[in-house]
Structure formats: C-alpha cells, structure tokens
Design a protein around this motif. Sequence first.
Motif, PDB file in Angstrom:
ATOM      1  N   ARG A 216      -3.992  -5.315   4.715  1.00 19.62           N
ATOM      2  CA  ARG A 216      -3.699  -3.833   5.471  1.00 19.62           C
ATOM      3  C   ARG A 216      -4.918  -3.250   6.172  1.00 19.62           C
TER       4      ARG A 216
ATOM      5  N   THR B 187       4.079  -0.879   4.265  1.00 17.78           N
ATOM      6  CA  THR B 187       3.271   0.441   3.741  1.00 17.78           C
ATOM      7  C   THR B 187       4.374   1.559   3.556  1.00 17.78           C
TER       8      THR B 187
ATOM      9  N   TYR C  34       1.054  -1.328  -0.007  1.00 19.48           N
ATOM     10  CA  TYR C  34       0.133  -0.029   0.023  1.00 19.48           C
ATOM     11  C   TYR C  34       0.820   1.270   0.085  1.00 19.48           C
TER      12      TYR C  34
END
Length: 399
Positions: A333, A256, A218
């Motif tokens: 996530r 991330t 992400y």
Amino acid sequence: MKIAILGYGTIGSGVFEIFEQNAAGIRKKAGEDIDVKYVLDLRDFPGEPVEKKLVHDFRIIADDAEVSCVVETMGGVEPAYSFVKELLLRGKSVCTSNKELVAKHGAELLEIARQKKENFFFEASVGGAIPVIRPINESFSADEIVEICGIVNGTTNYILTKMCDDGEDFATALAEAQEKGYAERNPSADVEGHDACRKIAILASLACGSHVNYEKIYTEGITKLTTVDLGYARKLGKSIKLIAQMRKENESVFATVSPMLVGTGSPLFAVNGVYNGILVKGRFSGQIMFYGSGAGKLPTAAAVSADVVECARNQGKNEPVFWSGKELQLTDRMEEVNDFFVRVNAADADKIREVFDKITEVAPAEGEFAFTVKNISERDFIEKLKSIKIINRIRILNV
Ligand code: HSE
C-alpha cells in the motif's frame, strides 16, 4: 422445501417473519412451499410464533434429511463455520448473512458446495438488501472488474451523517444506530472499519476470482474523526465517508478501508444514513452504482430469504461462484497514490511549504494550518511529514 434458521437474532427473526408474512408470494416465486421447520437458538421465546419451531440442539437440524436448506444468521466465525461446513458436507444448501464467515472461509465453503451440487449463498453479507454479490458474479461475467469503491457499513455512515448534518456527537449517533439494529454486537467492528474490511475482501475476492485475505487489507476506522474534521469537510463542500476500495492498476491490486473526503460530484456523496452505495467499474461496462439499505433487520433478511428462494429453484444444481482459494497478492500500500487533506499546527506552516512543491491551502481552524496535496504515494506522504506533527489527515476520493 423444508428449511431451518440458525440464530434468532435481528436477522434470523427477520427471515422468520418474511417466511411467515409472505408465504404465498414466496411459493409463487420458488415454485413450491417453503416451510421453516426449525429455528435454532439458545433462548426460549415463550408465547411468540417461533416458539413451536425452536430447537436448542444443532444435531436435530443436521440429522434431519428433510431439511434441504439452512439459513445461518448466528454471526461470528465459530460455531457458524463448523455448522455450515457440516451442513454442506451432508448435502444441504446454506444461505448466510455472516460476513466474518464468508470473508474467512468463503472459498472453502463454495468448493464444498460445488462438490456436493449444493449452494452456498451470501448475498446479505455485503450491502444488506442491495443485490451486489450476484451481479458481480453473474452480470459482470464477460467483463473485468477494475475498481470497487463503496460505503459498505451502515452504522458508520449513519454516525457520520448525523455528525455532519445534525452536529450530533459520536456516542449519541452510535447509540441510535445500535438501537435501530444496524450495529454489530461489538460496535468496534463497525467503527474501527473491520466490518467494511471483511465486506470489501468478499467483493474483491469475487471480482478477482481469487481469495483476498482481509487481514492484509489496510484498515482505518472513524474513531479519530472529530467535529473539527467534519467542519473542514463542510467548508470544502465535501462530506466524510468510510470508503472501502479495491483498485486494479496495471499489474497492481490495492485494497483499503479508510475515511475519505467525498465531493458533491461523486455519486457516493448523496449516500447518507444507513444507506450503502457501491460503485463497481468494469473494463467494458464502465461505472455502475448499487444503492440501498445497507443494514437493518428486514432489508438484510429480505436478501437472505431471496437466496433461499434461489436454492429452491436450483435444487441438486450448483450455481458456480468464481472465488478460488488461491490468495491474491495485494500490492504494497505504500505504492498507492492518493490525494490528502492535512491538518497541522499553525507553527509548522513554513515547514510544510518547504517540503511540498505544490499544496492548496485551506482556511484553517484556530491555531492550525490546513492544506490539500494531490497525487502523492503513501510512502512519500509519510516521508515528507515524518518530522511534523499531524493533527489529522484524510484521504480525498476522486471517484
Ligand atoms: N453492522 C453492519 C453495518 C450490519 O452497519 O453495516 C450490516 O452488515
């Protein structure tokens, strides 16, 4: 040892310069002379020292048995991937600064190097001059890396520092970073977080020993940040940094890239300008910080050149790098738990107080309501705010 350089851009010309300027020092460390025999580039550089070494045809390098190590500083996946693969298959070692190439094809190229008893080194692909790849691969070999958290893009850190400390606008700060040779050819790779994403994919792959697919990480860039956000950060006694993270929690692995509020207690708070800082946490070693120049011609070229010296010291011997082609499954996530700073319209203050059990209100900008909320999963955060217009929300780093 005869070497060739593919690409005479910012980094390639830096490598050429280092081998010109520090030939004697390099000879001592490598145990032999290292001569740049060819430089591949489409352009001519009349009157420059590189002129005599320039070739325009990759085949001259690939077919020359005397060239035993090649530096790849072209950038981009193709033709770099085809060139590097062929060179390794033909028994030449390769050193690269190309994070796109390494993030996408690192596992495969390492395997070819292993089979051919050559080396594929890429220290400069993450953190510019900072030694971080080799320490992760070697110094943590008896440990288990449970977390990597870092500022790995010099351009965005330069921009955010200028915006925060000097009140510069985004465009001016970006133009300065480009002028200094920090930014990618297409700066969206920097400002949209893609460059940091590839770098954390490389570090996470090395830390976990299996392939972390950068396309599954992400990624948020810094383009939605405004001077108002940076104003709030200052009010909170924090700064905003683009943070690339890999975190293991029990059986879960999260990765991330996003802008985060960083407090003064974090070692990353003081990482400013083009500098990068990377915190690596080992199960046994605890937290270790890597810090230095994260981009720029000579710092990055110094790391590539050191890889060449390492090749000279290891001719005919492959240095093992633990990164298998098996893809590591990142955890959804939505399950990741974070702290958030949130800005909404003042009119929505009561709704916010209703949906959250516990928030800390922050002195707001005009017409706004601002707060922080702790320990909430990405899923719950989205769910709770689904009917409220968010002006911006920024995660808060707790490292
Ligand atoms: N554009 C990159 C950065 C260059 O700013 O960090 C170094 O990888």
